[in-house]
Design a protein around this motif. Structure first.
Motif, PDB file in Angstrom:
ATOM      1  N   VAL A  37       0.732  -1.183   0.015  1.00 19.97           N
ATOM      2  CA  VAL A  37      -0.130  -0.059  -0.028  1.00 19.97           C
ATOM      3  C   VAL A  37       0.695   1.326  -0.189  1.00 19.97           C
ATOM      4  O   VAL A  37       0.212   2.387  -0.351  1.00 19.97           O
ATOM      5  CB  VAL A  37      -0.993   0.091   1.120  1.00 19.97           C
ATOM      6  N   LEU A  81       4.766  -0.611   2.955  1.00 19.68           N
ATOM      7  CA  LEU A  81       3.962  -0.959   3.968  1.00 19.68           C
ATOM      8  C   LEU A  81       2.997  -2.090   3.074  1.00 19.68           C
ATOM      9  O   LEU A  81       2.372  -1.707   2.144  1.00 19.68           O
ATOM     10  CB  LEU A  81       3.138   0.217   4.315  1.00 19.68           C
ATOM     11  N   PHE A  82       2.810  -3.122   3.790  1.00 17.85           N
ATOM     12  CA  PHE A  82       1.971  -4.229   3.293  1.00 17.85           C
ATOM     13  C   PHE A  82       0.667  -4.461   4.245  1.00 17.85           C
ATOM     14  O   PHE A  82       0.541  -4.216   5.331  1.00 17.85           O
ATOM     15  CB  PHE A  82       2.545  -5.656   3.187  1.00 17.85           C
ATOM     16  N   GLN A  83      -0.326  -4.765   3.621  1.00 19.43           N
ATOM     17  CA  GLN A  83      -1.611  -4.811   4.370  1.00 19.43           C
ATOM     18  C   GLN A  83      -2.129  -6.335   3.733  1.00 19.43           C
ATOM     19  O   GLN A  83      -2.010  -6.688   2.808  1.00 19.43           O
ATOM     20  CB  GLN A  83      -2.805  -4.125   4.100  1.00 19.43           C
ATOM     21  N   LYS A 126      -6.996  -8.332  10.287  1.00 20.88           N
ATOM     22  CA  LYS A 126      -6.286  -7.459   9.469  1.00 20.88           C
ATOM     23  C   LYS A 126      -5.121  -6.950   9.861  1.00 20.88           C
ATOM     24  O   LYS A 126      -5.124  -6.525  11.188  1.00 20.88           O
ATOM     25  CB  LYS A 126      -7.088  -6.267   8.942  1.00 20.88           C
ATOM     26  N   GLN A 127      -3.969  -7.170   9.248  1.00 22.10           N
ATOM     27  CA  GLN A 127      -2.641  -6.647   9.767  1.00 22.10           C
ATOM     28  C   GLN A 127      -2.068  -5.864   8.789  1.00 22.10           C
ATOM     29  O   GLN A 127      -2.187  -6.046   7.551  1.00 22.10           O
ATOM     30  CB  GLN A 127      -1.818  -7.865  10.093  1.00 22.10           C
ATOM     31  N   GLU A 128      -0.891  -5.031   9.265  1.00 23.80           N
ATOM     32  CA  GLU A 128       0.035  -4.107   8.352  1.00 23.80           C
ATOM     33  C   GLU A 128       1.196  -4.664   8.815  1.00 23.80           C
ATOM     34  O   GLU A 128       1.746  -4.951   9.954  1.00 23.80           O
ATOM     35  CB  GLU A 128      -0.431  -2.826   8.385  1.00 23.80           C
ATOM     36  N   TRP A 129       2.019  -4.916   7.733  1.00 24.29           N
ATOM     37  CA  TRP A 129       3.639  -4.926   7.810  1.00 24.29           C
ATOM     38  C   TRP A 129       4.278  -3.926   7.496  1.00 24.29           C
ATOM     39  O   TRP A 129       4.262  -3.646   6.302  1.00 24.29           O
ATOM     40  CB  TRP A 129       4.090  -6.343   7.193  1.00 24.29           C
ATOM     41  N   ALA A 130       5.185  -3.447   8.270  1.00 20.89           N
ATOM     42  CA  ALA A 130       6.172  -2.105   7.819  1.00 20.89           C
ATOM     43  C   ALA A 130       7.505  -2.934   7.471  1.00 20.89           C
ATOM     44  O   ALA A 130       8.064  -3.871   8.449  1.00 20.89           O
ATOM     45  CB  ALA A 130       6.177  -1.226   8.674  1.00 20.89           C
TER      46      ALA A 130
END
Length: 90
Positions: free
Chosen positions: A40, A48-50, A67-71
């Motif tokens: 994203v 940044l991934f969702q 739902k998660q986000e990976w920096a």
């Protein structure tokens, strides 16, 4: 956490996993896998991934999803001492 990212397409669903440096053959995840992963944001060496992580049994396709986000920060050349230490940063 320090490791290598792998992203694959399984039946039109993206799956991203973080596995230990030097574990390129087995690729045992050191975090729950990120399903339906999408990027994203990209800025310089950071992304940044969702997506969605399974809660509980990672092998059960009926497990609840969150739902998660990976920096992520890309390291072009990984220092040798980081590859030998724990996957957690000090």
């Amino acid at each position: 956490m320090i490791g290598h990212l792998t992203m694959v397409l399984i039946e039109n669903v993206t799956l991203m996993k973080l596995h230990g440096a030097g574990d390129d053959a087995v690729q045992k995840p050191i975090l729950p896998e990120l399903w339906r992963a999408k990027v994203v944001m990209i800025r310089g060496d950071k992304m940044l991934f969702q997506g969605f992580e399974r809660v509980g049994d990672q092998d059960d396709p009926d497990s609840r999803l969150e739902k998660q986000e990976w920096a992520v920060q890309v390291m072009a050349v990984q220092p040798a001492e980081l590859a030998r230490m724990s996957h957690h940063l000090p």
